[in-house]
Design an enzyme around this catalytic site. Structure first.
Site, PDB file in Angstrom:
ATOM      1  N   HIS A  94       0.853  -1.193   0.000  1.00 21.01           N
ATOM      2  CA  HIS A  94       0.000   0.000   0.000  1.00 21.01           C
ATOM      3  C   HIS A  94       0.894   1.250   0.000  1.00 21.01           C
ATOM      4  O   HIS A  94       1.952   1.251   0.637  1.00 21.01           O
ATOM      5  CB  HIS A  94      -0.922  -0.017   1.228  1.00 21.01           C
ATOM      6  CG  HIS A  94      -2.003   1.013   1.143  1.00 21.01           C
ATOM      7  ND1 HIS A  94      -1.758   2.341   1.403  1.00 21.01           N
ATOM      8  CD2 HIS A  94      -3.313   0.916   0.794  1.00 21.01           C
ATOM      9  CE1 HIS A  94      -2.895   3.022   1.218  1.00 21.01           C
ATOM     10  NE2 HIS A  94      -3.852   2.177   0.853  1.00 21.01           N
ATOM     11  N   GLU A 143      -3.968   2.405  -7.151  1.00 19.58           N
ATOM     12  CA  GLU A 143      -4.416   3.459  -6.238  1.00 19.58           C
ATOM     13  C   GLU A 143      -3.543   4.702  -6.411  1.00 19.58           C
ATOM     14  O   GLU A 143      -2.470   4.798  -5.799  1.00 19.58           O
ATOM     15  CB  GLU A 143      -4.301   2.979  -4.791  1.00 19.58           C
ATOM     16  CG  GLU A 143      -5.174   1.796  -4.468  1.00 19.58           C
ATOM     17  CD  GLU A 143      -5.509   1.775  -2.989  1.00 19.58           C
ATOM     18  OE1 GLU A 143      -6.681   1.921  -2.651  1.00 19.58           O
ATOM     19  OE2 GLU A 143      -4.575   1.656  -2.175  1.00 19.58           O
TER      20      GLU A 143
HETATM   21  P1  PGA Z   1      -9.840   5.798   0.556  1.00 14.58           P
HETATM   22  O1  PGA Z   1      -8.593   4.821   0.769  1.00 14.58           O
HETATM   23  O2  PGA Z   1     -10.969   4.963   0.004  1.00 14.58           O
HETATM   24  O3  PGA Z   1     -10.142   6.339   1.921  1.00 14.58           O
HETATM   25  O4  PGA Z   1      -9.422   6.837  -0.420  1.00 14.58           O
HETATM   26  C1  PGA Z   1      -8.272   3.846  -0.163  1.00 14.58           C
HETATM   27  C2  PGA Z   1      -6.990   3.174   0.248  1.00 14.58           C
HETATM   28  O5  PGA Z   1      -6.011   3.839   0.551  1.00 14.58           O
HETATM   29  O6  PGA Z   1      -6.918   1.949   0.334  1.00 14.58           O
END
Ligand code: PGA
Length: 218
Positions: A94, A143
């Protein structure tokens, strides 16, 4: 099958956890069976309780991380072997771990391998098309950092442009993450090119997580 990953990050105490489980358990999860898999990724201490209390065919459990190390004298580490039988998935790489804990590609590669070797499916998070996609990853969550926790989700056209630049294996699923909420989830989940979403903030609210999962139904 669409995948909804609920990443709780470092939220909730025991009381809040019980309240979440209680509310989530009242929702009609049977509506999702065979079409949607919700993968709940709580902080480590809550994994076992979630596993026990939320038994349902549409629910899977994931950890938010896994150690790159083999079992041994590493105080505080949680190795893949300790997670066997408790989780089905583990989030790896992540962007918050890459930035706050300086995780290198080398470490991330080891984490993916250690998880899969122990029959835990790695959910590899990538920030852009420069981050490496390891063959052992089973779900790949794109992401973009600027979309995380900001209410500025990336428009689907841009997500699909990045997807086209990634080299995914036949078995690897593609997910989008970054400010996914019930109001914008359909946009992503109705696309044949997106296999699911990774949800942070919105997954802390049981009803909202359920609404996002409903949006995944064909
Ligand atoms: P968020 O986070 O939906 O709060 O933007 C997503 C993530 O970082 O996994």
């Amino acid at each position: 099958m669409k995948y909804i990953v609920a990443n709780w990050k470092a939220h909730f105490n025991l009381e809040e956890l019980h309240a979440w489980i209680h509310e989530f358990s009242t929702l009609p999860l049977n509506k999702l069976v065979d079409e949607v898999e919700i993968i709940i990724c709580p902080p480590y201490p809550f994994l076992h309780l979630i596993n026990e209390k939320l038994y349902h065919s549409t629910i899977k459990i994931g950890s938010q991380d896994v150690s790159s190390l083999e079992p041994g004298a590493y105080t505080g580490e949680v190795v893949a072997e300790s997670l066997i039988g408790i989780v089905d998935y583990a989030i790896v790489g992540h962007s918050e771990r890459r930035s706050h804990f300086s995780e290198s590609e080398e470490v991330i590669a080891k984490k993916c391998d250690r998880a899969l070797k122990n029959h835990i499916r790695p959910i590899l998070c990538v920030r852009n098309n420069s981050d490496v996609i390891y063959p052992s990853a089973r779900l790949v969550a794109f992401e973009p950092v600027e979309a995380i926790g900001t209410d500025s989700n990336m428009p689907i056209e841009e997500v699909l442009k990045i997807r086209a630049l990634l080299t995914l294996g036949a078995e690897q699923k593609f997910l989008y993450g970054g400010s996914v909420q019930q109001d914008n989830a359909t946009e992503y989940l109705s696309s044949l090119d997106i296999d699911g979403v990774l949800v942070g903030g919105a997954s802390l609210k049981p009803q909202e997580l359920f609404s996002i999962a409903l949006a995944a139904k064909v």
